[in-house]
Scaffold this motif. Structure first.
Motif, PDB file in Angstrom:
ATOM      1  N   PHE A   1      66.583  19.580  21.968  1.00  0.00           N
ATOM      2  CA  PHE A   1      67.513  19.689  20.850  1.00  0.00           C
ATOM      3  C   PHE A   1      68.830  19.015  21.231  1.00  0.00           C
ATOM      4  O   PHE A   1      69.214  18.987  22.400  1.00  0.00           O
ATOM      5  CB  PHE A   1      67.745  21.145  20.439  1.00  0.00           C
ATOM      6  N   PRO A   2      69.530  18.439  20.231  1.00  0.00           N
ATOM      7  CA  PRO A   2      70.784  17.742  20.508  1.00  0.00           C
ATOM      8  C   PRO A   2      71.909  18.735  20.786  1.00  0.00           C
ATOM      9  O   PRO A   2      71.761  19.948  20.599  1.00  0.00           O
ATOM     10  CB  PRO A   2      71.051  16.961  19.214  1.00  0.00           C
TER      11      PRO A   2
ATOM     12  N   TYR B   1      62.070  28.111  16.734  1.00  0.00           N
ATOM     13  CA  TYR B   1      60.963  27.159  16.733  1.00  0.00           C
ATOM     14  C   TYR B   1      61.482  25.759  17.048  1.00  0.00           C
ATOM     15  O   TYR B   1      62.434  25.279  16.438  1.00  0.00           O
ATOM     16  CB  TYR B   1      60.251  27.175  15.382  1.00  0.00           C
ATOM     17  N   PHE B   2      60.836  25.112  18.024  1.00  0.00           N
ATOM     18  CA  PHE B   2      61.174  23.760  18.439  1.00  0.00           C
ATOM     19  C   PHE B   2      60.087  22.801  17.975  1.00  0.00           C
ATOM     20  O   PHE B   2      58.892  23.074  18.140  1.00  0.00           O
ATOM     21  CB  PHE B   2      61.315  23.683  19.959  1.00  0.00           C
ATOM     22  N   PHE B   3      60.538  21.684  17.417  1.00  0.00           N
ATOM     23  CA  PHE B   3      59.579  20.670  16.980  1.00  0.00           C
ATOM     24  C   PHE B   3      58.814  20.141  18.182  1.00  0.00           C
ATOM     25  O   PHE B   3      59.393  19.793  19.217  1.00  0.00           O
ATOM     26  CB  PHE B   3      60.302  19.528  16.274  1.00  0.00           C
ATOM     27  N   ASN B   4      57.487  20.034  18.013  1.00  0.00           N
ATOM     28  CA  ASN B   4      56.627  19.507  19.071  1.00  0.00           C
ATOM     29  C   ASN B   4      56.161  18.099  18.732  1.00  0.00           C
ATOM     30  O   ASN B   4      56.482  17.125  19.408  1.00  0.00           O
ATOM     31  CB  ASN B   4      55.428  20.449  19.291  1.00  0.00           C
ATOM     32  N   SER B   5      55.418  17.978  17.621  1.00  0.00           N
ATOM     33  CA  SER B   5      54.903  16.680  17.200  1.00  0.00           C
ATOM     34  C   SER B   5      54.252  16.852  15.839  1.00  0.00           C
ATOM     35  O   SER B   5      54.135  17.964  15.319  1.00  0.00           O
ATOM     36  CB  SER B   5      53.876  16.137  18.202  1.00  0.00           C
TER      37      SER B   5
ATOM     38  N   TYR C   1      65.338  19.733  14.875  1.00  0.00           N
ATOM     39  CA  TYR C   1      65.020  19.873  16.299  1.00  0.00           C
ATOM     40  C   TYR C   1      64.645  21.313  16.617  1.00  0.00           C
ATOM     41  O   TYR C   1      63.720  21.585  17.365  1.00  0.00           O
ATOM     42  CB  TYR C   1      66.220  19.461  17.149  1.00  0.00           C
ATOM     43  N   LYS C   2      65.398  22.233  16.043  1.00  0.00           N
ATOM     44  CA  LYS C   2      65.115  23.654  16.243  1.00  0.00           C
ATOM     45  C   LYS C   2      65.539  24.412  15.005  1.00  0.00           C
ATOM     46  O   LYS C   2      66.428  23.979  14.272  1.00  0.00           O
ATOM     47  CB  LYS C   2      65.821  24.222  17.486  1.00  0.00           C
TER      48      LYS C   2
END
Length: 904
Positions: free
Chosen positions: A798-799, A635-639, A626-627
């Protein structure tokens, strides 16, 4: 020719007939299996008690019976060194990959009530179950199953499953994280834990989180485990020792303490510089993945009713490594390694001590690399007993066996012996010594009819004595073996995962003619590198059939299947032939934007880009965190670039090369060091704090201990103050686990408040803007019996997680003269200079531009607001060239100089 379609579930093992196993091994095993010499300390002997097992664990009952759990759902009893024909229990299980029937434990009053407990994977569902059954002698009463606990859903691996009854009469259960490492630190999950329940599945009322209203936290006794395959009760102290199978680095022996956090997934092995909660416990002992060691499994204490071993073995903790097969010893008080006890085991999976002081160990055999084929089934498991005789005299563990061969074939005999080295072997045929042979094996080349009924034996001698083996026969016949012929698959054939491997064939015999289907048998082995695993066990009565190559399983490209056909004539004479089927391979590329970020492959972290090659049709799983942090950015997942927004994707190699690319959004990471903590020696926060410190994380559990020097164990208060920096703009959900009263305020908004004594699980939400620093104020008061405060946050990006130190700033942060920084400067066009400035307070900057020749051009003061600022400076009058931008904080005096170039 008879042709029957034979459909078999991949790698599923039912119960095996012991008679059939020995008949098959009579000819076949002697040709291919040559055990190495026993490696035992002097004075010990080893006896083979049982073979043909699919074992997972062993329990030696007080009455001397031995219970063997098998992965396919069967429990067998060995009484007086003989396996009873009827299974003690047979229960339907999911035995795919590492799943199946794992462990059993006898009730403390088993001899009175017959109760025993079994940990197994439920078929059709992705979770494990603990059930109580009732025994009646050597049988289980039909319909006596009582389900006492259904564990949370998990994956195909990391099940744990061992159980012990503690001195308090409660059942302690070791559960793995199910291949989902976040379960280890999630108090609400039953996975990755040591659970404590009563014999009916109810949580112990004194469990650390019994009153925490959060999922099933009330069952948790300790947490932070990865795959505790074995837990063992010290028979004197009552301490529980857990063998936790590690990831890529260390194997651990942990002494379990109530409320303890044992590291996973934050720490593997001993802690170095990892940030951990205050209840963290280092393992008693660890060992690294070197020299073939990789998985700690079975364990037992040498504290029997009758001490048989020498005195220096008393109290030692024996444990086994699955990959090397070695059994080693540990001092359970100091954690000091006491060396190897056995060095020639074959995937030793469990150990136990009998009341008379003998050591039993259980070999699973096969490849121990964690592959699904290895874990799914075997029929080669072996039970051994180690005893101390005090003598170095020779002892035979496995006697030679009689063999039957056709004229012209080679006949082999083998013996396994132990004793003080060196051992000398003298082989005899019909009483005549073969002086040229000195070894544990004898091969007679090209046997003839006049050698039929020859008597074979071997004498084994060392400095302590001489021992003769049993006499066995060499049988030679003029009968010809049948000739089996495989029609399909053809040599050089290819297979695809998830598709059937079709097999067919026949056999002709000089004496019998065409061999009927009733005398035809098929077997398929899965080969991985230099090792093999059972796929389809010997199946008889058909001339053809098919077997589905699993799509889930071994991911290596160095694999193939070997299809065996065995034909047996009317005299019982057999011959085996085989053909190999190789995979159709494909390539997959995995990339990230930007490069170098982590994308997990089948649960293992890898930095993209990377390429994988594998069997077409085999399921692989790529998972984007997720991050993640890289350098000074988060960095955060986008797609994925193909439009998918799934974090976890199933992918399969195909004839065409494929590329999967994950896109990430980067944000500058904070530079916080934690919140300021004010400690009070009372729960009313009266007077001045007795201590002030920086608290890097808000993730604490104070079990019957003071949180800080000068603070009592009970009736104290803590205030945390400072600032919190969000990653991105959005609604943030804050979750707090607290005992007792708790108060959380962000930016002047009270989002959580429960000022009653007791354990609380509270949530609150607030919108936060990226780049802004928000004041945060937290209070906790403790009344009695332990305190805790665990503050976590989450967003749709993110969780739930513990708030990182980097996003927490102390109470006096804004008074620091160094809280501003120019992040970057970029030229938007020839007339405008664009400046991005991040600041945590309002301030004014004095701005100068200096030419390369030293001329200084003064510009008006610039006001900077809290957060991210984008400012423009008119530079249309500047000619092309290199310039220096100099900014000065008018409050602190801090000066930052950065270069830029004007192109025209």
């Amino acid at each position: 020719m008879q042709s029957t379609l034979l459909l078999v579930k991949p790698f599923h093992k039912g119960s095996f007939s012991i008679v059939l196993s020995f008949l098959l091994c009579f000819v076949f095993c002697l040709l291919f299996i040559f055990p190495v010499e026993a490696q035992l300390p002097e004075g010990f002997i080893r006896e083979r008690i049982a073979t043909g097992l699919n074992p997972t664990s062993i329990v030696v009952a007080p009455d001397g019976r031995i219970f063997i759990t098998e992965k396919n759902g069967v429990i067998r009893i060995i009484r007086d060194d003989v396996i009873l024909e009827a299974p003690f229990l047979k229960v339907e299980v999911d035995d795919s990959n590492e799943r199946g029937l794992g462990h059993m434990v006898l009730h403390p009053d088993f001899d009175q009530n017959g109760y025993y407990y079994v940990f197994y994977a439920v078929p059709g569902l992705r979770h494990n179950r603990i059930s109580r059954f009732t025994a009646n002698g050597d049988n289980t009463i039909p319909g006596s199953e009582m389900i006492i606990l259904e564990l949370d859903e998990g994956g195909e691996i990391h099940n744990g499953g061992d159980m012990v009854f503690g001195f308090d009469g409660y059942l302690y259960v070791a559960s793995g994280d199910g291949g989902q490492n976040w379960n280890g630190e999630d108090l609400g999950s039953t996975n990755g834990k040591i659970l404590r329940i009563d014999e009916f599945g109810n949580p112990h009322p004194e469990n650390p989180w019994y009153n925490l209203n959060y999922r099933r936290a009330n069952m948790v006794y300790a947490y932070g485990l990865r795959n505790p395959f074995t837990i063992t009760l010290h028979p004197i102290t009552g301490q529980i020792f857990a063998n936790d199978v590690g990831g890529s680095r260390f194997e651990e022996v942990n002494v379990i303490e109530q409320g303890g956090f044992f590291g996973w997934p934050k720490v593997e092995g001993m802690r170095t510089n990892e940030v951990v909660p205050s209840e963290y416990k280092d393992p008693l002992f660890q060992y690294s993945h070197t020299n073939g060691y990789c998985a700690i499994v079975g364990a037992t204490f040498y504290l029997p009713e009758v001490q048989q071993f020498p005195t220096h073995y008393l109290g030692r903790y024996f444990y086994s490594d699955y990959c090397t097969g070695n059994i080693r010893m540990l001092d359970p008080e100091t954690g000091q390694d006491k060396g190897a006890f056995i060095t020639d085991g074959d995937r030793v999976i469990d150990l136990d001590i009998s009341s008379n002081g003998s050591l039993y160990y259980l070999e699973r055999k096969g490849l121990g690399d964690g592959s699904p084929e290895d874990n799914t089934g075997t029929n080669e498991g072996t039970l051994w007993r180690v005893s101390f005789t005090g003598s170095g005299a020779p002892f035979i563990s496995i006697q030679p066996s009689s063999v039957l061969h056709a004229v012209g074939e080679d006949a082999s005999f083998h013996v396994v012996a132990s004793g003080a080295v060196p051992l000398t072997y003298n082989w005899f045929i019909n009483g005549e010594e073969l002086n040229a042979v000195d070894g544990s094996s004898l091969t007679i080349n090209s046997v003839t009819l006049d050698q039929d009924s020859s008597v074979i034996r071997v004498e084994i001698m060392n400095a302590f004595g001489l021992l003769s083996s049993e006499e066995v026969l060499l049988r030679v016949t003029s009968n010809h073996r049948p000739e089996p012929i495989i029609s399909s698959p053809v040599p050089g054939g290819k297979y695809y995962a998830g598709q059937p491997i079709v097999f067919s064939g026949y056999a002709e015999d000089i004496e019998d003619g065409t061999i009927p289907a009733t005398s035809i048998s098929w077997k398929i082995d899965f080969h991985h590198g230099t090792h093999s695993h059972p796929a389809l066990s010997w199946s008889s009565g058909v001339m053809s059939g098919e077997w589905i190559a699993p799509a889930l399983g071994e991911t290596s490209a160095e694999v193939w299947y070997r299809v065996y056909l065995k034909a047996t004539d009317s005299e019982g004479f057999s011959k085996i032939t085989y053909t190999d089927v190789f995979p159709q391979l494909g390539k997959i590329n995995v990339a990230s934007i930007p490069d170098g970020l982590v994308i997990n492959l089948d649960g293992s972290p890898l930095n993209a880009p990377y390429e994988i090659e594998g069997v077409q049709g085999v399921s692989r799983f790529i998972t984007s965190p997720y991050k993640q942090v890289k350098g000074d950015s988060v960095y955060f997942f986008n797609s994925w670039t193909d439009g998918s927004v799934l974090f976890n994707r199933e992918i399969k190699a195909s004839p065409e090369s494929q590329t999967f690319t994950a896109k990430f959004d980067g944000i500058r990471n904070g530079k916080g060091i934690g919140l300021t903590a004010y400690y009070y020696d009372n729960s009313e926060f009266a007077g001045e704090p007795v201590a002030v410190a920086i608290d890097s994380l808000l993730d604490h559990q104070y079990l019957l201990r003071a949180p800080y020097a000068g603070v009592p164990e009970d009736n104290f208060g803590i205030v945390w103050k400072g600032y919190i920096l969000p990653y991105k703009s959005g609604v943030y959900d804050f979750t707090v686990f607290a005992d007792d009263g708790v108060f959380v305020e962000v930016n002047g908004n009270v989002i959580i408040q429960d000022w009653e004594a007791g354990v609380h699980h509270e949530t609150g939400s607030i919108f936060l803007e990226q780049g802004r620093l928000y004041p945060i104020h937290i209070r906790l008061y403790e009344y009695l019996y332990g305190a805790q405060l665990r503050l976590r946050w989450s967003t749709p990006d993110f969780p739930e997680e513990v708030i990182s130190t980097s996003q927490l700033y102390p109470d006096d942060f804004l008074s620091s003269p160094t809280v501003s920084e120019i992040i970057s400067i970029e030229v938007l066009n020839t007339d405008d200079l664009n400046i991005r400035i991040e600041s945590y307070k309002e301030m004014y900057l004095d701005v100068d531009i200096i030419a390369a020749n030293g001329i200084v051009m003064d510009y008006p003061e610039i006001k900077v607001d809290i957060g991210l600022n984008t400012l423009n400076i008119d530079t249309h009058s500047l000619t092309a060239g290199v310039y220096y931008l100099r900014t000065k904080d008018l409050e602190s005096g801090k000066v930052i100089t950065t270069t830029f170039a004007k192109l025209q």
